[in-house]
Design a protein around this motif. Sequence first.
Motif, short mmCIF file in Angstrom:
data_model
loop_
_atom_site.label_atom_id
_atom_site.label_comp_id
_atom_site.label_asym_id
_atom_site.label_seq_id
_atom_site.Cartn_x
_atom_site.Cartn_y
_atom_site.Cartn_z
N LEU A 114 0.83 -1.21 0.00
CA LEU A 114 0.00 0.00 0.00
C LEU A 114 0.86 1.25 0.00
O LEU A 114 0.60 2.20 -0.74
CB LEU A 114 -0.92 0.02 1.21
N LEU A 115 1.89 1.26 0.83
CA LEU A 115 2.76 2.43 0.91
C LEU A 115 3.61 2.61 -0.34
O LEU A 115 4.15 3.68 -0.59
CB LEU A 115 3.65 2.37 2.15
N ALA A 116 3.73 1.57 -1.16
CA ALA A 116 4.46 1.69 -2.42
C ALA A 116 3.63 2.42 -3.48
O ALA A 116 4.19 2.94 -4.45
CB ALA A 116 4.84 0.30 -2.93
N HIS A 117 2.33 2.49 -3.28
CA HIS A 117 1.46 3.23 -4.22
C HIS A 117 1.69 4.73 -4.00
O HIS A 117 1.59 5.23 -2.88
CB HIS A 117 -0.01 2.87 -3.96
N PRO A 118 2.02 5.49 -5.04
CA PRO A 118 2.39 6.91 -4.87
C PRO A 118 1.28 7.77 -4.25
O PRO A 118 1.57 8.62 -3.40
CB PRO A 118 2.72 7.38 -6.28
N ASP A 119 0.02 7.56 -4.61
CA ASP A 119 -1.06 8.37 -4.03
C ASP A 119 -1.28 8.06 -2.56
O ASP A 119 -1.53 8.96 -1.76
CB ASP A 119 -2.37 8.13 -4.79
N ILE A 120 -1.17 6.79 -2.20
CA ILE A 120 -1.35 6.39 -0.80
C ILE A 120 -0.20 6.94 0.04
O ILE A 120 -0.41 7.51 1.10
CB ILE A 120 -1.42 4.85 -0.66
N ARG A 121 1.03 6.79 -0.46
CA ARG A 121 2.19 7.27 0.28
C ARG A 121 2.12 8.79 0.48
O ARG A 121 2.37 9.29 1.57
CB ARG A 121 3.50 6.92 -0.41
N ALA A 122 1.76 9.52 -0.56
CA ALA A 122 1.67 10.98 -0.45
C ALA A 122 0.63 11.39 0.59
O ALA A 122 0.86 12.30 1.40
CB ALA A 122 1.33 11.58 -1.81
N PHE A 123 -0.51 10.69 0.62
CA PHE A 123 -1.55 11.01 1.60
C PHE A 123 -1.07 10.72 3.02
O PHE A 123 -1.26 11.53 3.92
CB PHE A 123 -2.83 10.22 1.31
N VAL A 124 -0.44 9.57 3.21
CA VAL A 124 0.05 9.20 4.55
C VAL A 124 1.11 10.19 5.03
O VAL A 124 1.08 10.63 6.18
CB VAL A 124 0.61 7.76 4.54
N GLU A 125 2.01 10.58 4.15
CA GLU A 125 3.03 11.56 4.53
C GLU A 125 2.40 12.91 4.85
O GLU A 125 2.82 13.59 5.78
CB GLU A 125 4.07 11.68 3.42
N TRP A 126 1.39 13.32 4.08
CA TRP A 126 0.71 14.57 4.35
C TRP A 126 -0.03 14.51 5.68
O TRP A 126 0.05 15.43 6.49
CB TRP A 126 -0.28 14.87 3.21
N LEU A 127 -0.75 13.41 5.93
CA LEU A 127 -1.51 13.26 7.16
C LEU A 127 -0.61 13.22 8.39
O LEU A 127 -0.98 13.71 9.45
CB LEU A 127 -2.38 12.01 7.08
N ALA A 128 0.60 12.68 8.22
CA ALA A 128 1.54 12.60 9.34
C ALA A 128 1.98 13.98 9.83
O ALA A 128 2.42 14.12 10.97
CB ALA A 128 2.76 11.77 8.94
#
Length: 79
Positions: free
Chosen positions: A50-64
């Motif tokens: 999941l974290l390898a998917h660019p949209d998912i990773r960008a969202f998780v990093e933004w939310l963090a």
Amino acid sequence: MHGKARYRRRFDRAERLTAILWLCHACHKHVHAVLGERELADHYRSRESLLAHPDIRAFVEWLATKPAGFKPKKAPRRR
């Protein structure tokens, strides 16, 4: 998807019922906004994938970067 014959053949019952990734509500909504059920079952069965998917990773990093308890106002559109 774990009830469908395609996945019952690929994974045993214990694996289908216990392979759970706990997500916050915002991440759960985002994952489903970006990926369909079948795509999740076929290609994104782990945290790492999941974290390898660019949209998912960008969202998780933004939310963090947000304070605890922050709730995004609107889910992004599915592309």
